[in-house]
Design a protein around this motif. Structure first.
Motif, PDB file in Angstrom:
ATOM      1  N   ALA A  54       0.826  -1.210   0.000  1.00 24.52           N
ATOM      2  CA  ALA A  54       0.000   0.000   0.000  1.00 24.52           C
ATOM      3  C   ALA A  54       0.859   1.259   0.000  1.00 24.52           C
ATOM      4  O   ALA A  54       0.383   2.341  -0.345  1.00 24.52           O
ATOM      5  N   SER A  55       2.137   1.145   0.388  1.00 26.56           N
ATOM      6  CA  SER A  55       3.030   2.305   0.452  1.00 26.56           C
ATOM      7  C   SER A  55       3.687   2.620  -0.889  1.00 26.56           C
ATOM      8  O   SER A  55       4.276   3.689  -1.045  1.00 26.56           O
ATOM      9  N   LEU A  56       3.611   1.679  -1.824  1.00 27.69           N
ATOM     10  CA  LEU A  56       4.264   1.856  -3.131  1.00 27.69           C
ATOM     11  C   LEU A  56       3.207   2.026  -4.213  1.00 27.69           C
ATOM     12  O   LEU A  56       2.181   1.339  -4.209  1.00 27.69           O
ATOM     13  N   ASN A  57       3.459   2.932  -5.137  1.00 25.25           N
ATOM     14  CA  ASN A  57       2.547   3.144  -6.264  1.00 25.25           C
ATOM     15  C   ASN A  57       2.663   1.952  -7.213  1.00 25.25           C
ATOM     16  O   ASN A  57       3.733   1.704  -7.770  1.00 25.25           O
ATOM     17  N   PRO A  58       1.586   1.179  -7.398  1.00 32.65           N
ATOM     18  CA  PRO A  58       1.694  -0.031  -8.234  1.00 32.65           C
ATOM     19  C   PRO A  58       2.010   0.260  -9.694  1.00 32.65           C
ATOM     20  O   PRO A  58       2.418  -0.643 -10.421  1.00 32.65           O
ATOM     21  N   ARG A  59       1.837   1.527 -10.119  1.00 35.76           N
ATOM     22  CA  ARG A  59       2.087   1.881 -11.521  1.00 35.76           C
ATOM     23  C   ARG A  59       3.477   2.475 -11.738  1.00 35.76           C
ATOM     24  O   ARG A  59       3.845   2.811 -12.856  1.00 35.76           O
ATOM     25  N   MET A  60       4.207   2.631 -10.649  1.00 31.50           N
ATOM     26  CA  MET A  60       5.571   3.173 -10.757  1.00 31.50           C
ATOM     27  C   MET A  60       6.583   2.061 -10.565  1.00 31.50           C
ATOM     28  O   MET A  60       6.416   1.192  -9.708  1.00 31.50           O
ATOM     29  N   ARG A  61       7.649   2.104 -11.370  1.00 30.53           N
ATOM     30  CA  ARG A  61       8.751   1.176 -11.150  1.00 30.53           C
ATOM     31  C   ARG A  61       9.379   1.486  -9.791  1.00 30.53           C
ATOM     32  O   ARG A  61       9.393   2.630  -9.346  1.00 30.53           O
ATOM     33  N   ILE A  62       9.917   0.461  -9.163  1.00 26.54           N
ATOM     34  CA  ILE A  62      10.404   0.677  -7.796  1.00 26.54           C
ATOM     35  C   ILE A  62      11.590   1.646  -7.785  1.00 26.54           C
ATOM     36  O   ILE A  62      11.772   2.400  -6.834  1.00 26.54           O
ATOM     37  N   GLY A  63      12.379   1.657  -8.839  1.00 23.55           N
ATOM     38  CA  GLY A  63      13.478   2.620  -8.915  1.00 23.55           C
ATOM     39  C   GLY A  63      12.971   4.046  -8.930  1.00 23.55           C
ATOM     40  O   GLY A  63      13.537   4.938  -8.282  1.00 23.55           O
ATOM     41  N   GLU A  64      11.874   4.267  -9.657  1.00 22.08           N
ATOM     42  CA  GLU A  64      11.277   5.602  -9.712  1.00 22.08           C
ATOM     43  C   GLU A  64      10.712   5.998  -8.348  1.00 22.08           C
ATOM     44  O   GLU A  64      10.800   7.167  -7.942  1.00 22.08           O
ATOM     45  N   SER A  65      10.113   5.031  -7.628  1.00 26.66           N
ATOM     46  CA  SER A  65       9.558   5.320  -6.300  1.00 26.66           C
ATOM     47  C   SER A  65      10.647   5.742  -5.328  1.00 26.66           C
ATOM     48  O   SER A  65      10.449   6.647  -4.503  1.00 26.66           O
ATOM     49  N   ILE A  66      11.814   5.092  -5.414  1.00 24.33           N
ATOM     50  CA  ILE A  66      12.918   5.439  -4.511  1.00 24.33           C
ATOM     51  C   ILE A  66      13.558   6.761  -4.922  1.00 24.33           C
ATOM     52  O   ILE A  66      13.956   7.565  -4.064  1.00 24.33           O
ATOM     53  N   ALA A  67      13.634   7.008  -6.233  1.00 23.99           N
ATOM     54  CA  ALA A  67      14.279   8.238  -6.728  1.00 23.99           C
ATOM     55  C   ALA A  67      13.396   9.472  -6.539  1.00 23.99           C
ATOM     56  O   ALA A  67      13.908  10.592  -6.427  1.00 23.99           O
ATOM     57  N   GLU A  68      12.077   9.278  -6.511  1.00 23.29           N
ATOM     58  CA  GLU A  68      11.135  10.406  -6.475  1.00 23.29           C
ATOM     59  C   GLU A  68      11.414  11.401  -5.351  1.00 23.29           C
ATOM     60  O   GLU A  68      11.445  12.619  -5.597  1.00 23.29           O
ATOM     61  N   PRO A  69      11.639  10.964  -4.086  1.00 25.56           N
ATOM     62  CA  PRO A  69      11.909  11.960  -3.032  1.00 25.56           C
ATOM     63  C   PRO A  69      13.176  12.779  -3.296  1.00 25.56           C
ATOM     64  O   PRO A  69      13.199  13.982  -3.006  1.00 25.56           O
ATOM     65  N   MET A  70      14.214  12.138  -3.828  1.00 20.43           N
ATOM     66  CA  MET A  70      15.472  12.856  -4.086  1.00 20.43           C
ATOM     67  C   MET A  70      15.288  13.918  -5.161  1.00 20.43           C
ATOM     68  O   MET A  70      15.807  15.035  -5.050  1.00 20.43           O
ATOM     69  N   ILE A  71      14.539  13.575  -6.207  1.00 19.78           N
ATOM     70  CA  ILE A  71      14.305  14.535  -7.289  1.00 19.78           C
ATOM     71  C   ILE A  71      13.369  15.652  -6.818  1.00 19.78           C
ATOM     72  O   ILE A  71      13.587  16.835  -7.093  1.00 19.78           O
ATOM     73  N   ALA A  72      12.311  15.280  -6.054  1.00 19.03           N
ATOM     74  CA  ALA A  72      11.345  16.282  -5.580  1.00 19.03           C
ATOM     75  C   ALA A  72      11.990  17.287  -4.641  1.00 19.03           C
ATOM     76  O   ALA A  72      11.659  18.483  -4.673  1.00 19.03           O
ATOM     77  N   HIS A  73      12.921  16.837  -3.808  1.00 15.68           N
ATOM     78  CA  HIS A  73      13.595  17.728  -2.866  1.00 15.68           C
ATOM     79  C   HIS A  73      14.844  18.378  -3.464  1.00 15.68           C
ATOM     80  O   HIS A  73      15.483  19.196  -2.796  1.00 15.68           O
ATOM     81  N   GLY A  74      15.194  17.990  -4.686  1.00 13.20           N
ATOM     82  CA  GLY A  74      16.332  18.602  -5.354  1.00 13.20           C
ATOM     83  C   GLY A  74      17.684  18.204  -4.797  1.00 13.20           C
ATOM     84  O   GLY A  74      18.672  18.905  -5.014  1.00 13.20           O
ATOM     85  N   THR A  75      17.738  17.059  -4.102  1.00 18.57           N
ATOM     86  CA  THR A  75      19.022  16.635  -3.543  1.00 18.57           C
ATOM     87  C   THR A  75      19.890  15.922  -4.573  1.00 18.57           C
ATOM     88  O   THR A  75      21.101  15.812  -4.397  1.00 18.57           O
ATOM     89  N   GLU A  76      19.262  15.394  -5.643  1.00 21.62           N
ATOM     90  CA  GLU A  76      20.002  14.712  -6.695  1.00 21.62           C
ATOM     91  C   GLU A  76      19.403  15.059  -8.043  1.00 21.62           C
ATOM     92  O   GLU A  76      18.198  15.310  -8.159  1.00 21.62           O
ATOM     93  N   THR A  77      20.232  15.065  -9.070  1.00 22.13           N
ATOM     94  CA  THR A  77      19.737  15.191 -10.441  1.00 22.13           C
ATOM     95  C   THR A  77      19.147  13.843 -10.855  1.00 22.13           C
ATOM     96  O   THR A  77      19.473  12.805 -10.263  1.00 22.13           O
TER      97      THR A  77
END
Length: 606
Positions: free
Chosen positions: A399-422
């Motif tokens: 329930a914590s993971l978006n079933p339509r997103m690849r797991i790599g994208e789910s893990i990368a999303e916070p870093m990109i949203a907060h601007g900590t990583e390109t």
């Protein structure tokens, strides 16, 4: 010798897939005599529930095939026409499922749902059925049965709903009761009450019980004989006491070694990893201890007088009718590298406390400081940066993971949203994070449904680590996992804590796991902390009656101690709903040892 109620011989269940029949259960045989309990144990995917569904003939007819012989009181079930099999289900064989809320119709009263089975199978009139419903609810120890019969399922607690399911299962006096993980989602005290109830009813009616679970502690409490399954095969079977005393198969030894045993931490000052046993060899590696609390003069988290009320509004004008006192004047600190466990039954306010700290719910009053910064009075724009420093891991990883997103994208999303990583660097960082939680970096493009529950929880931990937090709130993060997977995830959390000096707020109702992982423990009851102290002092010298009740309800993975265990008081957790003008009593705490405080209690606890 008494003939068996159920006899299963060379049961083989197959599914048609890609032009061929694939067996998922292979040549299982066992008998269950009256008044005896046979437990089938194993991890998810071992074939436990499939065995039960095969016995009940509840598998889809088009692509499934059940072979072998299944007899109930001498009558072959596989040879019965479907019309006769419908009379067997619920009448001669009853089944209790893991999640009672999905088994009960939310739009019908519990009384009518039980009465329906009585009218269908026992040809009772509505008046007769209603009287029998009250007798059955009394029998499963539901208080005020006459009035509760008119309640809808959502008005009952999890433990009470499971009792309703047992009443429904027993309505037609079945010869065989199949209980499929009936206590997995329940609090430890409610679980103990349900196990006691099944044993009592079995003794009264001479019923045979097939108990399906992955919890070896529960098996030790209730089973006369045990069958251990692995990937569709029986790897070991025999008397429960013999299997626990002298397990022969490596997989059985691995299951038993992963069971947290209350009292195993006596004499140890630090958290202790679980020994992981190789399922092929049965050899266990001696686990290293976790870290001591990092010496620090300042806590990473300071919670003072945290309070959260939920308003109850009724009527056309939505007037205030009362309040749910979910959290009441809760205070504690957590230091870097420390695990504070917050324990108690469902409804005590544990999860609301965790959600209030990360501001997923707004506290009514109190103060929360993270490394000295006031969380509650900070602007929303500034809180976005602060949220990077604290993350939350939830109970259900799917329930914590978006079933339509690849797991790599789910893990990368916070870093990109907060601007900590390109985006490019984020992909490299995801691979590093996946490796840090024991997974291969090449699973980036796979989806959540392609992973097991334990793997999904590792993915959620990797995502929580992506922003480099100082504090992680783990809300029942391992309660839904199989025992060996649970051990792996807990070991991973201790590894990460040691390497990154993380602070954990570990929210759980599993006292045996808490004893293994925590430095300090806070016990909650009805929104209040009633006892707090070091793990050694709370477990070694529990002072509050509620703490002692929690500890006494923990299943013991030792069948020889079953007979001497005290019976429990069958009280439900009291309601936290209060009148609008309710005045919160002033609580007094006393110190009973170094860093060990307990709330003084009144006559209600004896």
């Amino acid at each position: 010798m008494t003939p068996p109620i159920l006899s299963v011989t060379k049961l083989r269940t197959s599914f048609y897939n890609d032009g061929a029949w694939t067996p998922v259960i292979r040549d299982i045989s066992f008998d269950i005599a009256p008044k005896t309990t046979v437990a089938i144990v194993g991890e998810s995917g071992s074939g436990k529930s499939m065995t039960a569904l095969s016995i009940m003939r509840l598998l889809p007819g088009g692509n499934s095939k059940v072979e072998g012989n299944i007899t109930l009181a001498g009558r072959s079930l596989l040879d019965l026409p479907e019309r006769e099999m419908r009379n067997v289900r619920g009448n001669e064989i009853a089944m209790i499922f893991q999640e009672p809320m999905t088994s009960l119709n939310p739009s019908l009263t519990i009384g009518f749902q039980i009465a329906e089975a009585l009218m269908r199978h026992r040809n009772m009139s509505l008046t007769q059925a209603e009287a029998e419903v009250i007798r059955l609810l009394d029998r499963v120890r539901i208080p005020s049965a006459k009035s509760r019969a008119n309640d809808y399922p959502h008005r009952l607690s999890g433990g009470m709903r499971q009792r309703v399911m047992i009443a429904m299962a027993l309505a037609c006096k079945p010869k065989l009761l199949i209980a499929d993980e009936p206590t997995t989602a329940l609090d430890v005290t409610i679980q103990a009450q349900i196990l006691e109830l099944i044993r009592d009813l079995q003794d009264e009616d001479g019923m045979a019980v097939l108990f399906i679970t992955h919890d070896m502690g529960v098996v030790a409490e209730i089973a006369d004989r045990t069958i251990v399954m692995l990937r569709g095969d029986v790897v070991e079977s025999g008397d429960t006491a013999d299997i626990f005393a002298n397990p022969q198969h490596a997989y059985t030894r691995s299951l038993l070694s992963a069971v947290p045993k209350l009292g195993s931490m006596i004499g140890k000052t630090r958290p202790l990893r679980f020994p992981l046993v190789d399922q092929q060899t049965g050899i266990a590696a001696e686990p290293p201890e976790g870290i001591d609390t990092v010496e620090a003069t300042k806590p990473i988290l300071e919670v003072k007088n945290l309070t959260k009320y939920f308003d109850i509004r009724k009527g056309v004008l939505r007037g205030l009718a009362g309040r749910v006192h979910a959290v009441e004047n809760v205070s504690f600190n957590i230091y870097p590298g420390e695990t504070l466990a917050l324990v108690g039954e469902s409804g005590c306010g544990k999860s609301t406390t965790g959600r209030s700290i990360v501001r997923l719910t707004a506290p009514t009053s109190g103060s929360i400081r993270l490394a000295g910064d006031d969380i509650l009075n900070i602007e929303k724009s500034s809180f976005r940066d602060m949220r990077k420093r604290m993350q939350m891991i939830f109970q259900d990883p799917y329930a914590s993971l978006n079933p339509r997103m690849r797991i790599g994208e789910s893990i990368a999303e916070p870093m990109i949203a907060h601007g900590t990583e390109t985006p490019k660097r984020a992909r490299e960082r995801v691979s590093e994070l996946l490796k840090s939680v024991g997974m291969s970096g090449d699973v980036y493009d796979r989806y959540p449904h392609e992973f097991s529950g334990g793997q999904r929880q590792r993915i959620c931990i990797a995502r929580a680590l992506s922003l480099g937090p100082q504090l992680i709130i783990a809300d029942e993060a391992v309660s839904a996992l199989d025992v060996s997977i649970k051990a792996q995830v807990i070991n991973l959390m201790l590894d990460l804590q040691e390497r990154l000096k993380l602070a954990f707020l570990f929210i759980s109702h599993d006292m045996a796991v808490v004893e293994r992982i925590s430095h300090r423990v806070a016990v909650m009851y009805l929104g209040e902390i009633v006892e707090i102290g070091t793990r050694a002092s709370v477990f070694g010298n529990p002072q509050h009656p509620y703490t002692r009740r929690l500890l006494s309800a923990v299943p013991m993975a030792d069948p020889s101690r079953r007979a001497g265990k005290k019976r429990l008081v069958n009280d439900e957790l009291k309601s936290p709903i209060r009148a609008v003008d309710y005045q919160v009593p002033i609580r007094q705490f006393k110190q009973v040892g170094p860093d060990h405080m307990v709330q003084e209690w009144g006559a209600e606890w004896g």
